[in-house]
Write an enzyme that holds these catalytic residues in place. Structure first.
Site, PDB file in Angstrom:
ATOM      1  N   TYR A 103       0.834  -1.219   0.000  1.00 41.45           N
ATOM      2  CA  TYR A 103       0.000   0.000   0.000  1.00 41.45           C
ATOM      3  C   TYR A 103       0.861   1.259   0.000  1.00 41.45           C
ATOM      4  O   TYR A 103       0.424   2.321   0.425  1.00 41.45           O
ATOM      5  CB  TYR A 103      -0.948  -0.006   1.206  1.00 41.45           C
ATOM      6  CG  TYR A 103      -1.796  -1.253   1.277  1.00 41.45           C
ATOM      7  CD1 TYR A 103      -2.837  -1.457   0.374  1.00 41.45           C
ATOM      8  CD2 TYR A 103      -1.530  -2.242   2.213  1.00 41.45           C
ATOM      9  CE1 TYR A 103      -3.591  -2.615   0.412  1.00 41.45           C
ATOM     10  CE2 TYR A 103      -2.279  -3.411   2.260  1.00 41.45           C
ATOM     11  CZ  TYR A 103      -3.314  -3.588   1.349  1.00 41.45           C
ATOM     12  OH  TYR A 103      -4.056  -4.741   1.391  1.00 41.45           O
ATOM     13  N   ASP A 163      -1.757 -10.637   9.440  1.00 40.65           N
ATOM     14  CA  ASP A 163      -0.960 -11.798   9.004  1.00 40.65           C
ATOM     15  C   ASP A 163       0.497 -11.645   9.401  1.00 40.65           C
ATOM     16  O   ASP A 163       1.146 -12.609   9.802  1.00 40.65           O
ATOM     17  CB  ASP A 163      -0.993 -11.912   7.472  1.00 40.65           C
ATOM     18  CG  ASP A 163      -2.263 -12.561   6.966  1.00 40.65           C
ATOM     19  OD1 ASP A 163      -2.869 -13.336   7.716  1.00 40.65           O
ATOM     20  OD2 ASP A 163      -2.634 -12.276   5.821  1.00 40.65           O
ATOM     21  N   HIS A 406       4.241  -7.657  -3.998  1.00 39.61           N
ATOM     22  CA  HIS A 406       2.890  -7.782  -4.537  1.00 39.61           C
ATOM     23  C   HIS A 406       2.191  -6.442  -4.615  1.00 39.61           C
ATOM     24  O   HIS A 406       2.518  -5.501  -3.899  1.00 39.61           O
ATOM     25  CB  HIS A 406       2.036  -8.779  -3.730  1.00 39.61           C
ATOM     26  CG  HIS A 406       1.649  -8.307  -2.355  1.00 39.61           C
ATOM     27  ND1 HIS A 406       0.724  -7.326  -2.123  1.00 39.61           N
ATOM     28  CD2 HIS A 406       2.060  -8.702  -1.136  1.00 39.61           C
ATOM     29  CE1 HIS A 406       0.584  -7.137  -0.826  1.00 39.61           C
ATOM     30  NE2 HIS A 406       1.404  -7.945  -0.210  1.00 39.61           N
ATOM     31  N   TYR A 487     -11.231  -1.674  -0.645  1.00 34.05           N
ATOM     32  CA  TYR A 487     -11.252  -1.170   0.738  1.00 34.05           C
ATOM     33  C   TYR A 487      -9.983  -0.431   1.109  1.00 34.05           C
ATOM     34  O   TYR A 487      -9.948   0.277   2.108  1.00 34.05           O
ATOM     35  CB  TYR A 487     -11.519  -2.324   1.720  1.00 34.05           C
ATOM     36  CG  TYR A 487     -10.286  -2.931   2.377  1.00 34.05           C
ATOM     37  CD1 TYR A 487      -9.481  -3.833   1.692  1.00 34.05           C
ATOM     38  CD2 TYR A 487      -9.927  -2.603   3.683  1.00 34.05           C
ATOM     39  CE1 TYR A 487      -8.359  -4.388   2.287  1.00 34.05           C
ATOM     40  CE2 TYR A 487      -8.798  -3.159   4.286  1.00 34.05           C
ATOM     41  CZ  TYR A 487      -8.020  -4.049   3.581  1.00 34.05           C
ATOM     42  OH  TYR A 487      -6.904  -4.592   4.165  1.00 34.05           O
ATOM     43  N   ARG A 488      -8.931  -0.541   0.287  1.00 33.23           N
ATOM     44  CA  ARG A 488      -7.625  -0.003   0.672  1.00 33.23           C
ATOM     45  C   ARG A 488      -6.801   0.081  -0.601  1.00 33.23           C
ATOM     46  O   ARG A 488      -6.956  -0.766  -1.492  1.00 33.23           O
ATOM     47  CB  ARG A 488      -6.998  -0.976   1.657  1.00 33.23           C
ATOM     48  CG  ARG A 488      -5.773  -0.554   2.409  1.00 33.23           C
ATOM     49  CD  ARG A 488      -5.510  -1.589   3.494  1.00 33.23           C
ATOM     50  NE  ARG A 488      -4.266  -1.392   4.182  1.00 33.23           N
ATOM     51  CZ  ARG A 488      -3.787  -2.216   5.121  1.00 33.23           C
ATOM     52  NH1 ARG A 488      -4.478  -3.286   5.456  1.00 33.23           N
ATOM     53  NH2 ARG A 488      -2.651  -1.967   5.727  1.00 33.23           N
TER      54      ARG A 488
HETATM   55  C1  FAD Z   1       2.377 -10.710   2.849  1.00 33.72           C
HETATM   56  C2  FAD Z   1       1.651  -9.562   3.495  1.00 33.72           C
HETATM   57  C3  FAD Z   1       0.561  -9.815   4.328  1.00 33.72           C
HETATM   58  C4  FAD Z   1      -0.117  -8.747   4.940  1.00 33.72           C
HETATM   59  N1  FAD Z   1      -1.188  -9.038   5.732  1.00 33.72           N
HETATM   60  C5  FAD Z   1      -1.896  -8.042   6.288  1.00 33.72           C
HETATM   61  C6  FAD Z   1      -3.036  -8.327   7.099  1.00 33.72           C
HETATM   62  O1  FAD Z   1      -3.348  -9.478   7.376  1.00 33.72           O
HETATM   63  N2  FAD Z   1      -3.749  -7.282   7.593  1.00 33.72           N
HETATM   64  C7  FAD Z   1      -3.386  -5.986   7.336  1.00 33.72           C
HETATM   65  O2  FAD Z   1      -4.074  -5.081   7.810  1.00 33.72           O
HETATM   66  N3  FAD Z   1      -2.307  -5.690   6.609  1.00 33.72           N
HETATM   67  C8  FAD Z   1      -1.543  -6.670   6.065  1.00 33.72           C
HETATM   68  N4  FAD Z   1      -0.437  -6.367   5.318  1.00 33.72           N
HETATM   69  C9  FAD Z   1      -0.083  -4.943   5.071  1.00 33.72           C
HETATM   70  C10 FAD Z   1       0.919  -4.301   6.085  1.00 33.72           C
HETATM   71  O3  FAD Z   1       2.051  -5.110   6.263  1.00 33.72           O
HETATM   72  C11 FAD Z   1       0.332  -4.015   7.458  1.00 33.72           C
HETATM   73  O4  FAD Z   1      -0.933  -3.419   7.389  1.00 33.72           O
HETATM   74  C12 FAD Z   1       1.209  -3.200   8.412  1.00 33.72           C
HETATM   75  O5  FAD Z   1       0.733  -3.515   9.710  1.00 33.72           O
HETATM   76  C13 FAD Z   1       1.144  -1.679   8.288  1.00 33.72           C
HETATM   77  O6  FAD Z   1       2.438  -1.152   8.530  1.00 33.72           O
HETATM   78  P1  FAD Z   1       2.773  -0.027   9.626  1.00 33.72           P
HETATM   79  O7  FAD Z   1       2.135  -0.359  10.902  1.00 33.72           O
HETATM   80  O8  FAD Z   1       4.258   0.129   9.580  1.00 33.72           O
HETATM   81  O9  FAD Z   1       2.036   1.232   9.049  1.00 33.72           O
HETATM   82  P2  FAD Z   1       2.674   2.587   8.413  1.00 33.72           P
HETATM   83  O10 FAD Z   1       3.355   2.206   7.144  1.00 33.72           O
HETATM   84  O11 FAD Z   1       3.485   3.283   9.424  1.00 33.72           O
HETATM   85  O12 FAD Z   1       1.379   3.409   8.149  1.00 33.72           O
HETATM   86  C14 FAD Z   1       0.246   2.933   7.489  1.00 33.72           C
HETATM   87  C15 FAD Z   1      -0.570   4.116   6.968  1.00 33.72           C
HETATM   88  O13 FAD Z   1      -1.066   4.903   8.045  1.00 33.72           O
HETATM   89  C16 FAD Z   1      -0.575   6.250   7.989  1.00 33.72           C
HETATM   90  N5  FAD Z   1      -0.019   6.582   9.313  1.00 33.72           N
HETATM   91  C17 FAD Z   1       0.824   5.803  10.012  1.00 33.72           C
HETATM   92  N6  FAD Z   1       1.109   6.362  11.191  1.00 33.72           N
HETATM   93  C18 FAD Z   1       0.456   7.530  11.248  1.00 33.72           C
HETATM   94  C19 FAD Z   1       0.335   8.528  12.237  1.00 33.72           C
HETATM   95  N7  FAD Z   1       0.963   8.425  13.401  1.00 33.72           N
HETATM   96  N8  FAD Z   1      -0.456   9.592  11.976  1.00 33.72           N
HETATM   97  C20 FAD Z   1      -1.115   9.686  10.804  1.00 33.72           C
HETATM   98  N9  FAD Z   1      -1.050   8.760   9.818  1.00 33.72           N
HETATM   99  C21 FAD Z   1      -0.276   7.677  10.040  1.00 33.72           C
HETATM  100  C22 FAD Z   1       0.561   6.248   6.966  1.00 33.72           C
HETATM  101  O14 FAD Z   1       0.637   7.452   6.269  1.00 33.72           O
HETATM  102  C23 FAD Z   1       0.232   5.071   6.087  1.00 33.72           C
HETATM  103  O15 FAD Z   1      -0.597   5.485   5.041  1.00 33.72           O
HETATM  104  C24 FAD Z   1       0.302  -7.403   4.719  1.00 33.72           C
HETATM  105  C25 FAD Z   1       1.408  -7.156   3.913  1.00 33.72           C
HETATM  106  C26 FAD Z   1       2.084  -8.223   3.307  1.00 33.72           C
HETATM  107  C27 FAD Z   1       3.286  -7.914   2.468  1.00 33.72           C
END
Ligand code: FAD
Length: 542
Positions: A103, A163, A406, A487-488
């Site tokens: 994403y 996941d 992906h 949804y995303r």
């Molecule tokens: C194989 C695979 C499986 C996955 N499975 C899942 C799954 O089961 N479920 C799922 O939900 N996701 C899944 N993901 C996606 C992803 O890995 C996760 O959602 C991950 O938890 C999000 O990363 P993060 O917490 O570092 O978010 P970040 O990258 O830090 O942020 C996510 C988003 O929120 C915004 N944001 C973050 N922090 C703030 C803040 N403090 N204030 C304002 N905006 C903010 C950012 O701008 C960004 O758009 C998967 C990915 C892969 C590659």
């Protein structure tokens, strides 16, 4: 974000400036950031900044390249960063841990934005409440951190992890992420936010607005409108604290796997599933229906099965099913409660799905983890996830092809057999035409399903990357023509997705823009995120 020092070649390590900002203005803003944070917490060297490139790149250019990264150490410093950004018109991109792979990762929507890595230093569990079952956390707290804090405290509480637990709780919730226990709809369980608004003002939502209240994490709404969800998938503020309610550990839990032989069983599976799920019993958690490619990719590589051209042929799929002891569809869920309840629910579930010819029912007890039974791998990984234990096993998926990444195509489906089959046939047909494996799962909420199609590509292969991006664009349009919306979305197709929600001349987008312009008149915070552009940069084709 990337753990390597850089994903860009030396010749590409040029400075990328934000739109409408001169080099002099940019340097002045950087100096102001350094005066607030200290020079060590401001990174401008391209080699340091490129660590924040998208780990799953979708273009070969600098469309999503940051100019600098700053690391605030307090809410007050976040406020000061925002004030400087307003003065110099610097776009900011807030991340918690930047692991939002598929994403956009850690990368900003607008090239030249300054990444505010909020979670790097703001990474504490501020409160863990065993009596009421909640935590108050900062953005850098990962699912592993929260799990460990609960273990250390000895509270009988569970986290609900996605996941992959490599990211933060806050970042996942703010992108409306999903998990798999009964608390899998993450958005529902946040309880109270602290947010720095784009003009630097500070807001606490819900009961956090009442000085001295001890119910901030207990009751989300308080009095008047509840704005919390406006900060998910948006660019209206930087979250610096979040409350999260936690599930109490049940006395027992058991996870099942049901394998179904045929791709076309999908409709019947979903129709049997709905009455068992909609009343939250006996299907209590967020179950998943995964296809053979997703499970095979956990324990093998594509080249183990097939090295020819085009999508994997049907006879090879049959061999994968036989060798792994899996079906084309594999259904995973967990039941919770006192042992007799668990036993009874498992019996009801087994009896219901046994109506489908060829269905096979297993539990972690009847199909133990073993090196000689690779088809049991996902069952045991799901058991961990569904019982509140963080893992990163699902990342094995990325080894299915060399340098795997992906792009996600994730439309919402009604929990109805005909809809599920229609979406499956639509995505599979188009993926086949691009010689791409249809690796997918349905994540089953109470009244909807997230149909997650993971379109894998070799990220170092420009042709594969461009083809996959084209495939995603085509799927979004085809889905919308059939009434299905995502949804995303990754930055690269957020505008397109937002455009599909087009009722009444895109009333949703116009509404979001009105809020954006009121809160962020200079358009400095995450411009373009989720297709929401501030007036200053709207219609510029950025
Ligand atoms: C194989 C695979 C499986 C996955 N499975 C899942 C799954 O089961 N479920 C799922 O939900 N996701 C899944 N993901 C996606 C992803 O890995 C996760 O959602 C991950 O938890 C999000 O990363 P993060 O917490 O570092 O978010 P970040 O990258 O830090 O942020 C996510 C988003 O929120 C915004 N944001 C973050 N922090 C703030 C803040 N403090 N204030 C304002 N905006 C903010 C950012 O701008 C960004 O758009 C998967 C990915 C892969 C590659």
């Amino acid at each position: 974000m990337s753990t390597s020092t850089t994903t860009r070649s030396p010749s590409e390590l040029a400075r990328v400036l934000p739109p409408d900002v001169s080099a002099e203005s940019f340097d002045a803003a950087i100096a102001a950031f350094a005066a607030i944070l200290g020079a060590e917490w401001v990174h401008v060297e391209p080699g340091q900044v490129s660590v924040y490139d998208d780990e799953f790149p979708v273009t070969g250019d600098h469309s999503y390249t940051a100019s600098a990264v700053v690391f605030p150490g307090s809410t007050a410093e976040v406020q000061q960063i925002v004030q400087v950004a307003n003065e110099y018109l610097i776009p900011l991109h807030a991340i918690s841990t930047g692991k939002n792979l598929g994403y956009g990762g850690a990368a900003p929507r607008v090239a030249g934005s300054v990444v505010v890595h909020v979670g790097k230093r703001l990474n504490k569990v501020l409160e863990l409440n065993g009596k009421y079952g909640y935590a108050l956390i900062e953005p850098g707290v990962t699912f592993f951190d929260l799990y460990n804090a609960i273990q250390d405290a000895g509270y009988p509480l569970w986290i609900d992890a996605p996941d992959l637990s490599w990211g933060s709780v806050v970042g996942n919730i703010l992108d409306r992420g999903v998990g798999y226990t009964p608390y899998g709809n993450h958005s529902l369980w946040k309880s109270g936010l602290e947010i720095v608004l784009p003009d630097g003002d500070l807001l606490r939502t819900g009961m956090g607005g009442l000085p001295g209240s001890n119910t901030w994490q207990l009751f989300g709404p308080s009095f008047g409108p509840q704005p919390d969800n406006l900060f998910e998938q948006s660019n209206f503020g930087i979250v610096t604290k979040m409350g999260i309610q936690l599930m109490g550990a049940p006395p027992a839990a058991e996870t099942f796997q049901i394998t179904f032989e045929n791709a076309e069983d999908l409709g019947t599976i979903v129709d049997i599933m709905l009455p068992l799920r909609i009343n939250m019993a006996p299907l209590q958690n967020v179950p998943v229906l995964r296809n053979i490619f997703l499970d095979a990719a956990q324990v093998s590589e594509r080249s183990d099965w097939y090295t020819g051209e085009g999508p994997i042929p049907d006879d090879i799929v049959e061999k994968m099913k036989a060798d792994l002891g899996l079906g084309y569809w594999n259904f995973y869920g967990t039941v919770y409660g006192p042992p007799p309840v668990v036993e009874q629910y498992l019996q009801i579930i087994e009896a219901a799905f046994s109506q489908i010819p060829g269905a096979k029912f297993h539990t972690t007890q009847t199909r133990p983890h073993s090196d000689s039974d690779r088809g049991a791998h996902t069952l045991h990984d799901r058991h961990k996830i569904n019982t509140g234990i963080p893992t990163v096993e699902e990342a094995n998926l990325l080894n299915w092809i060399p340098d795997g990444a992906h792009m996600g195509f994730s439309p919402i489906s009604a929990p109805d057999g005909a809809d599920a089959l229609r979406q499956f046939r639509m995505v599979k047909k188009r993926a086949d035409s691009f010689s791409k494996d249809y690796a997918a799962q349905f994540i089953i909420g109470l009244r909807e399903m997230h149909h997650i199609s993971l379109l894998l590509y070799t990220k170092t292969d420009a042709q594969q990357r461009d083809d996959t991006l084209r495939l995603v664009h085509e799927l979004i349009d085809e889905a919308a023509e059939n009434g299905y919306g995502e949804y995303r979305a990754h930055h690269a197709w957020a505008d397109q997705v937002a455009g599909t929600y087009s009722f009444n001349d895109n009333a949703q987008r116009r509404f979001n823009e009105r809020i954006k312009d009121a809160l962020d008149p200079n358009g400095i915070l995450n411009p373009g995120k989720a297709g929401i552009w501030p007036a200053r940069l709207r219609g510029r084709g950025l």
